[in-house]
Design a protein around this motif. Structure first.
Motif, PDB file in Angstrom:
ATOM      1  N   ASP A 103       0.761  -0.609 -13.696  1.00 50.01           N
ATOM      2  CA  ASP A 103       0.866   0.819 -14.009  1.00 50.01           C
ATOM      3  C   ASP A 103      -0.392   1.372 -14.693  1.00 50.01           C
ATOM      4  OD1 ASP A 103       0.986  -0.065 -16.641  1.00 50.01           O
ATOM      5  OD2 ASP A 103       3.082   0.483 -16.935  1.00 50.01           O
ATOM      6  N   LEU A 129      -4.866   5.490   1.841  1.00 51.04           N
ATOM      7  CA  LEU A 129      -4.008   4.499   1.203  1.00 51.04           C
ATOM      8  C   LEU A 129      -4.772   3.723   0.138  1.00 51.04           C
ATOM      9  CD1 LEU A 129      -2.237   3.087   4.393  1.00 51.04           C
ATOM     10  CD2 LEU A 129      -1.402   4.841   2.815  1.00 51.04           C
ATOM     11  N   ALA A 130      -4.015   3.192  -0.815  1.00 49.58           N
ATOM     12  CA  ALA A 130      -4.564   2.333  -1.865  1.00 49.58           C
ATOM     13  C   ALA A 130      -3.568   1.200  -2.104  1.00 49.58           C
ATOM     14  CB  ALA A 130      -4.778   3.122  -3.146  1.00 49.58           C
ATOM     15  N   GLY A 186       3.624  -4.793  -9.489  1.00 45.69           N
ATOM     16  CA  GLY A 186       2.765  -3.624  -9.532  1.00 45.69           C
ATOM     17  C   GLY A 186       2.156  -3.485 -10.911  1.00 45.69           C
ATOM     18  N   ALA A 216      -2.981   7.034  -1.900  1.00 43.61           N
ATOM     19  CA  ALA A 216      -3.878   6.945  -3.058  1.00 43.61           C
ATOM     20  C   ALA A 216      -3.481   7.983  -4.105  1.00 43.61           C
ATOM     21  CB  ALA A 216      -5.324   7.154  -2.622  1.00 43.61           C
ATOM     22  N   ASP A 217      -3.550   7.598  -5.389  1.00 43.07           N
ATOM     23  CA  ASP A 217      -3.175   8.504  -6.487  1.00 43.07           C
ATOM     24  C   ASP A 217      -3.920   9.831  -6.435  1.00 43.07           C
ATOM     25  OD1 ASP A 217      -1.345   6.738  -7.555  1.00 43.07           O
ATOM     26  OD2 ASP A 217      -2.735   5.926  -9.049  1.00 43.07           O
ATOM     27  N   VAL A 252       0.817  -1.207   0.000  1.00 43.82           N
ATOM     28  CA  VAL A 252       0.000   0.000   0.000  1.00 43.82           C
ATOM     29  C   VAL A 252       0.856   1.263   0.000  1.00 43.82           C
ATOM     30  CG1 VAL A 252      -1.971  -1.103   1.128  1.00 43.82           C
ATOM     31  CG2 VAL A 252      -0.226  -0.005   2.517  1.00 43.82           C
ATOM     32  N   GLY A 253       0.285   2.309  -0.542  1.00 41.88           N
ATOM     33  CA  GLY A 253       0.900   3.621  -0.571  1.00 41.88           C
ATOM     34  C   GLY A 253      -0.200   4.656  -0.657  1.00 41.88           C
ATOM     35  N   THR A 261      -1.010  -0.592  -4.079  1.00 43.74           N
ATOM     36  CA  THR A 261      -0.114  -0.186  -5.163  1.00 43.74           C
ATOM     37  C   THR A 261       0.580  -1.384  -5.798  1.00 43.74           C
ATOM     38  OG1 THR A 261       1.702   0.162  -3.601  1.00 43.74           O
ATOM     39  CG2 THR A 261       0.304   2.065  -4.122  1.00 43.74           C
ATOM     40  N   GLY A 262       0.439  -2.560  -5.203  1.00 45.47           N
ATOM     41  CA  GLY A 262       1.072  -3.765  -5.724  1.00 45.47           C
ATOM     42  C   GLY A 262       0.822  -4.929  -4.786  1.00 45.47           C
TER      43      GLY A 262
END
Length: 94
Positions: free
Chosen positions: A83, A59-60, A81, A41-42, A38-39, A62-63
């Motif tokens: 893209d 958070l979302a 991940g 959110a865009d 997680v990271g 990410t991979g």
């Protein structure tokens, strides 16, 4: 921890968790429970420099990190991940 960022084909469950992948022309089957990476959110990136107290940025996924093996027993732990159009192997742990 080697960083690779190589293309891969990944098949996922309906919930988005990886279940199979092809990397470097080898077929792997996921043989453990994938862990989401997680990271932020865009959609939050324009607000990244702002104070979010109380709390933290949303958070979302990410991979994913998971262990996968070939039919002949070659096993690795992969970080992958997506893209938006392609899957990539981000890291491989032996």
């Amino acid at each position: 921890m080697p960083r690779t960022l190589e293309p891969a084909e990944v098949w996922t469950t309906e919930s988005g968790a990886p279940e199979r992948l092809v990397w470097r022309a080898r077929r792997y089957r996921v043989d453990d429970t994938p862990t989401p990476l997680v990271g932020p959110a865009d959609w939050w990136l324009p607000f990244d420099g702002h104070d979010v107290a109380p709390g933290r940025p949303p958070l979302a996924i990410t991979g994913w990190r998971f262990q996968a093996s070939t039919a002949d027993g070659e096993t690795h732990v992969f970080d992958v991940g997506h893209d938006g159009s392609h899957w990539h192997v981000l890291r491989v742990f032996d």
